[in-house]
Scaffold this active site. Structure first.
Site, PDB file in Angstrom:
ATOM      1  N   THR A   1      12.209 -98.172  21.017  1.00 16.99           N
ATOM      2  CA  THR A   1      12.411 -99.432  20.279  1.00 16.99           C
ATOM      3  C   THR A   1      13.691-100.112  20.778  1.00 16.99           C
ATOM      4  OG1 THR A   1      13.578 -98.186  18.563  1.00 16.99           O
ATOM      5  CG2 THR A   1      11.225 -98.627  18.188  1.00 16.99           C
TER       6      THR A   1
ATOM      7  N   HIS B   1      23.261 -97.097  22.857  1.00 16.88           N
ATOM      8  CA  HIS B   1      22.093 -97.138  23.748  1.00 16.88           C
ATOM      9  C   HIS B   1      20.780 -97.062  22.976  1.00 16.88           C
ATOM     10  CE1 HIS B   1      24.456 -95.955  27.647  1.00 16.88           C
ATOM     11  NE2 HIS B   1      24.814 -97.123  27.142  1.00 16.88           N
TER      12      HIS B   1
ATOM     13  N   HIS C   1      32.651-103.220  26.767  1.00 22.02           N
ATOM     14  CA  HIS C   1      33.345-103.435  28.042  1.00 22.02           C
ATOM     15  C   HIS C   1      34.678-104.147  27.846  1.00 22.02           C
ATOM     16  CE1 HIS C   1      29.985-102.714  31.183  1.00 22.02           C
ATOM     17  NE2 HIS C   1      29.865-101.909  30.156  1.00 22.02           N
ATOM     18  N   ASP C   2      34.703-105.077  26.905  1.00 24.37           N
ATOM     19  CA  ASP C   2      35.958-105.761  26.616  1.00 24.37           C
ATOM     20  C   ASP C   2      37.016-104.752  26.179  1.00 24.37           C
ATOM     21  OD1 ASP C   2      37.778-107.809  26.258  1.00 24.37           O
ATOM     22  OD2 ASP C   2      37.169-108.186  24.188  1.00 24.37           O
TER      23      ASP C   2
ATOM     24  N   ARG D   1      27.173-104.469  24.144  1.00 22.37           N
ATOM     25  CA  ARG D   1      27.706-103.940  25.389  1.00 22.37           C
ATOM     26  C   ARG D   1      28.929-104.715  25.869  1.00 22.37           C
ATOM     27  NH1 ARG D   1      25.538-103.658  31.226  1.00 22.37           N
ATOM     28  NH2 ARG D   1      26.434-101.643  31.787  1.00 22.37           N
TER      29      ARG D   1
ATOM     30  N   ASP E   1      40.517-107.773  24.055  1.00 24.89           N
ATOM     31  CA  ASP E   1      41.330-108.991  24.179  1.00 24.89           C
ATOM     32  C   ASP E   1      40.562-110.124  24.845  1.00 24.89           C
ATOM     33  OD1 ASP E   1      41.099-108.132  26.767  1.00 24.89           O
ATOM     34  OD2 ASP E   1      43.221-108.398  27.261  1.00 24.89           O
TER      35      ASP E   1
ATOM     36  N   ASN F   1      29.969-105.433  36.143  1.00 26.12           N
ATOM     37  CA  ASN F   1      29.739-106.388  35.049  1.00 26.12           C
ATOM     38  C   ASN F   1      28.371-106.069  34.486  1.00 26.12           C
ATOM     39  OD1 ASN F   1      27.592-107.656  36.385  1.00 26.12           O
ATOM     40  ND2 ASN F   1      28.854-109.279  37.210  1.00 26.12           N
TER      41      ASN F   1
ATOM     42  N   ASP G   1      18.376 -97.833  15.622  1.00 24.25           N
ATOM     43  CA  ASP G   1      17.892 -96.676  14.866  1.00 24.25           C
ATOM     44  C   ASP G   1      18.379 -95.412  15.575  1.00 24.25           C
ATOM     45  OD1 ASP G   1      16.291 -96.414  17.157  1.00 24.25           O
ATOM     46  OD2 ASP G   1      14.620 -97.487  16.231  1.00 24.25           O
TER      47      ASP G   1
ATOM     48  N   GLY H   1      41.981-103.372  26.610  1.00 21.56           N
ATOM     49  CA  GLY H   1      41.894-103.536  25.164  1.00 21.56           C
ATOM     50  C   GLY H   1      40.960-104.658  24.751  1.00 21.56           C
TER      51      GLY H   1
HETATM   52  C1  HEM Z   1      29.277 -93.157  27.269  1.00 21.44           C
HETATM   53  C2  HEM Z   1      29.500 -93.872  28.351  1.00 21.44           C
HETATM   54  C3  HEM Z   1      28.613 -95.037  28.737  1.00 21.44           C
HETATM   55  C4  HEM Z   1      28.042 -95.205  29.949  1.00 21.44           C
HETATM   56  C5  HEM Z   1      28.183 -94.316  31.168  1.00 21.44           C
HETATM   57  C6  HEM Z   1      27.253 -96.417  29.872  1.00 21.44           C
HETATM   58  C7  HEM Z   1      26.527 -96.949  30.910  1.00 21.44           C
HETATM   59  C8  HEM Z   1      25.583 -97.951  30.777  1.00 21.44           C
HETATM   60  C9  HEM Z   1      24.714 -98.396  31.829  1.00 21.44           C
HETATM   61  C10 HEM Z   1      24.723 -97.893  33.266  1.00 21.44           C
HETATM   62  C11 HEM Z   1      23.890 -99.329  31.306  1.00 21.44           C
HETATM   63  C12 HEM Z   1      22.762-100.079  32.023  1.00 21.44           C
HETATM   64  C13 HEM Z   1      23.303-101.237  32.815  1.00 21.44           C
HETATM   65  C14 HEM Z   1      22.237-101.831  33.674  1.00 21.44           C
HETATM   66  O1  HEM Z   1      21.533-101.077  34.352  1.00 21.44           O
HETATM   67  O2  HEM Z   1      22.104-103.060  33.672  1.00 21.44           O
HETATM   68  C15 HEM Z   1      24.260 -99.498  29.915  1.00 21.44           C
HETATM   69  C16 HEM Z   1      23.650-100.368  29.048  1.00 21.44           C
HETATM   70  C17 HEM Z   1      24.062-100.562  27.737  1.00 21.44           C
HETATM   71  N1  HEM Z   1      25.163 -99.992  27.137  1.00 21.44           N
HETATM   72 FE1  HEM Z   1      26.233 -98.460  27.850  1.00 21.44          FE
HETATM   73  N2  HEM Z   1      27.368 -96.935  28.613  1.00 21.44           N
HETATM   74  C18 HEM Z   1      28.199 -96.135  27.885  1.00 21.44           C
HETATM   75  C19 HEM Z   1      28.612 -96.337  26.593  1.00 21.44           C
HETATM   76  C20 HEM Z   1      28.229 -97.401  25.810  1.00 21.44           C
HETATM   77  C21 HEM Z   1      28.810 -97.740  24.527  1.00 21.44           C
HETATM   78  C22 HEM Z   1      29.974 -96.984  23.869  1.00 21.44           C
HETATM   79  C23 HEM Z   1      28.137 -98.832  24.069  1.00 21.44           C
HETATM   80  C24 HEM Z   1      28.344 -99.601  22.786  1.00 21.44           C
HETATM   81  C25 HEM Z   1      28.762 -99.061  21.659  1.00 21.44           C
HETATM   82  C26 HEM Z   1      27.133 -99.169  25.052  1.00 21.44           C
HETATM   83  C27 HEM Z   1      26.205-100.167  24.934  1.00 21.44           C
HETATM   84  C28 HEM Z   1      25.229-100.464  25.862  1.00 21.44           C
HETATM   85  C29 HEM Z   1      24.106-101.347  25.599  1.00 21.44           C
HETATM   86  C30 HEM Z   1      23.785-102.032  24.273  1.00 21.44           C
HETATM   87  C31 HEM Z   1      23.370-101.421  26.791  1.00 21.44           C
HETATM   88  C32 HEM Z   1      22.100-102.248  27.044  1.00 21.44           C
HETATM   89  C33 HEM Z   1      22.493-103.619  27.554  1.00 21.44           C
HETATM   90  C34 HEM Z   1      21.312-104.565  27.688  1.00 21.44           C
HETATM   91  O3  HEM Z   1      20.170-104.196  27.447  1.00 21.44           O
HETATM   92  O4  HEM Z   1      21.578-105.744  28.028  1.00 21.44           O
HETATM   93  N3  HEM Z   1      27.245 -98.299  26.101  1.00 21.44           N
HETATM   94  N4  HEM Z   1      25.302 -98.651  29.629  1.00 21.44           N
HETATM   95  C1  LIG Z   2      27.983-110.030  38.145  1.00 15.05           C
HETATM   96  O1  LIG Z   2      28.549-109.781  39.408  1.00 15.05           O
HETATM   97  C2  LIG Z   2      27.762-110.199  40.498  1.00 15.05           C
HETATM   98  C3  LIG Z   2      28.490-109.807  41.757  1.00 15.05           C
HETATM   99  O2  LIG Z   2      28.690-108.426  41.775  1.00 15.05           O
HETATM  100  C4  LIG Z   2      27.552-111.731  40.422  1.00 15.05           C
HETATM  101  O3  LIG Z   2      26.697-112.138  41.463  1.00 15.05           O
HETATM  102  C5  LIG Z   2      26.916-112.091  39.074  1.00 15.05           C
HETATM  103  O4  LIG Z   2      26.850-113.482  38.940  1.00 15.05           O
HETATM  104  C6  LIG Z   2      27.750-111.523  37.923  1.00 15.05           C
HETATM  105  N1  LIG Z   2      27.075-111.762  36.670  1.00 15.05           N
HETATM  106  C7  LIG Z   2      27.660-112.386  35.637  1.00 15.05           C
HETATM  107  C8  LIG Z   2      26.824-112.529  34.432  1.00 15.05           C
HETATM  108  O5  LIG Z   2      28.799-112.781  35.660  1.00 15.05           O
END
Ligand code: HEM
Ligand SMILES: *[C@@H]1O[C@H](CO)[C@@H](O)[C@H](O)[C@H]1NC(C)=O
Ligand SMILES: *[C@@H]1O[C@H](CO)[C@@H](O)[C@H](O)[C@H]1NC(C)=O
Length: 317
Positions: free
Chosen positions: A240, A193, A68-69, A64, A76, A96, A245, A74
């Site tokens: 899982t 996801h 985001h990076d 993730r 970077d 974040n 998968d 880009g």
């Molecule tokens: C299609 C648009 C996308 C949206 C709207 C989106 C949104 C989100 C949101 C809201 C979460 C949960 C954050 C939280 O509640 O803490 C999440 C988690 C995650 N996203 Fe996305 N995401 C998108 C695309 C992607 C892409 C392209 C990847 C990687 C290729 C990705 C990888 C992940 C992963 C691995 C998690 C789980 C993070 C964790 O368990 O720590 N996402 N995403």
């Molecule tokens: C994410 O942002 C919140 C403020 O919105 C901050 O309190 C938190 O420490 C940040 N988490 C990380 C991992 O930088």
């Protein structure tokens, strides 16, 4: 013998040149650190593996973080920058989004600075770490070109360009197309996801009466139960959470998508066939995912003219 070797060499050069031309990113290559830091790949891989042995949930975090990076300024390393007195960085945005795993990147960087100081960028480290995390979790193995430079900008306001979990398929298609992705590539990337969780705060709006017609009453109960434990309680995207998968797509077919932006991929006619295809054929998902990941890893890559190799991934030099 000599001829075979020459043919193989020429083929490799042609393939490499083709990859670079397709992406229009000159200066990057598979063997970028071959001479300057030959052990970069094993150092990244071993460090990722031992971190994930201790905590397998960090595979999701690394994947993730890389996403985001790349989507902000880009690929970077801008997501890694800490805020300073004069600057609130990307990572302190509410978006974040519970990013974790920064200490793994720091650990790798420290080792690399000892082996080959000032050579390997934080952006490359993150791209390699995400790739190795996918493989650790059971996903496809793939190589990525290296040579990204680290950016000097990380601003909280840039994170408005991250996709929101409330978006529908046409909004997602539009947003990803702005980064050069097809609808199918967007669906394949969403397969990220297959790892990890969303917190209640990312989907609780769906639970309001009538807010999300895509949400069936059975799965609404599951999500409500998770939310009853608070805004930060976690709902795995599929059965899982630590395995890479195709069960994520199967969850969508069963209408068990956690975010609106997940379920919309099945409900929308413009993306449903891709979801069905990946749900039925994991090998096809793996192939499309790795190709889309390589493409993502090359988004707006910086070079010497607008980037640097950071000494510390948390601050610009
Ligand atoms: C299609 C648009 C996308 C949206 C709207 C989106 C949104 C989100 C949101 C809201 C979460 C949960 C954050 C939280 O509640 O803490 C999440 C988690 C995650 N996203 Fe996305 N995401 C998108 C695309 C992607 C892409 C392209 C990847 C990687 C290729 C990705 C990888 C992940 C992963 C691995 C998690 C789980 C993070 C964790 O368990 O720590 N996402 N995403
Ligand atoms: C994410 O942002 C919140 C403020 O919105 C901050 O309190 C938190 O420490 C940040 N988490 C990380 C991992 O930088
Ligand atoms: C997606 O959302 C946008 C903005 O809310 C809306 O204009 C559009 O009609 C929606 N598309 C679909 C297919 O629901």
């Amino acid at each position: 013998m000599a001829n075979t070797a020459r043919v193989v060499l020429v083929m490799m050069v042609v393939i490499e040149a083709t990859i670079m031309r397709i992406n229009g990113v000159y200066g990057l290559s598979m063997g970028y650190y071959l001479a300057s830091c030959p052990f970069v790949e094993p150092i990244v891989k071993d460090t990722v593996n031992s971190a994930l042995d201790k905590d397998p949930t960090l595979a999701a975090a690394l994947l993730r973080m890389h996403f985001h990076d790349c989507f902000i300024q880009g690929c970077d390393g801008s997501v890694l920058i800490d805020s300073t007195n004069g600057n609130t960085a990307e990572k302190d945005s509410p978006a974040n989004l519970s990013l974790r795993g920064y200490e793994i990147i720091d650990d790798i960087k420290e080792q690399l600075e000892q082996q080959c100081p000032g050579v390997v960028s934080c952006a490359d480290i993150l791209a390699m770490a995400a790739r190795d995390a996918v493989f650790f979790a059971g996903g496809p193995v793939y190589d990525i070109p290296k040579g990204r430079k680290d950016g000097r900008r990380s601003k909280i306001e840039d994170t408005i360009n991250l996709p929101a979990p409330s978006l529908n398929a046409s909004q997602l298609i539009k947003m990803f197309s702005q980064h050069g992705f097809t609808a199918q590539e967007m669906v394949a990337l969403s397969g990220g996801h297959t790892l990890g969780v969303a917190r209640c705060s990312s989907f609780k709006n769906r639970l309001n009466k009538g807010a999300d017609p895509m949400l069936g009453s059975e799965f609404a109960k599951t999500l409500s139960k998770t939310c009853s434990a608070g805004d930060n309680s976690e709902q795995p995207f599929d059965a899982t959470r630590n395995d890479f998968d195709n069960l994520y797509y199967n969850a969508l077919v069963r209408k068990n998508g956690v975010l609106t932006s997940d379920q919309t991929l099945y409900n929308s006619p413009s993306t449903r066939n891709f979801v069905n295809g990946y749900a039925l054929n994991q090998a096809m998902f793996f192939l499309d995912f790795q190709q889309a990941m390589v493409k993502m890893s090359l988004l707006d890559v910086k070079d010497e003219s607008n980037g640097e190799v950071r000494e510390n991934c948390r601050q610009i030099n």
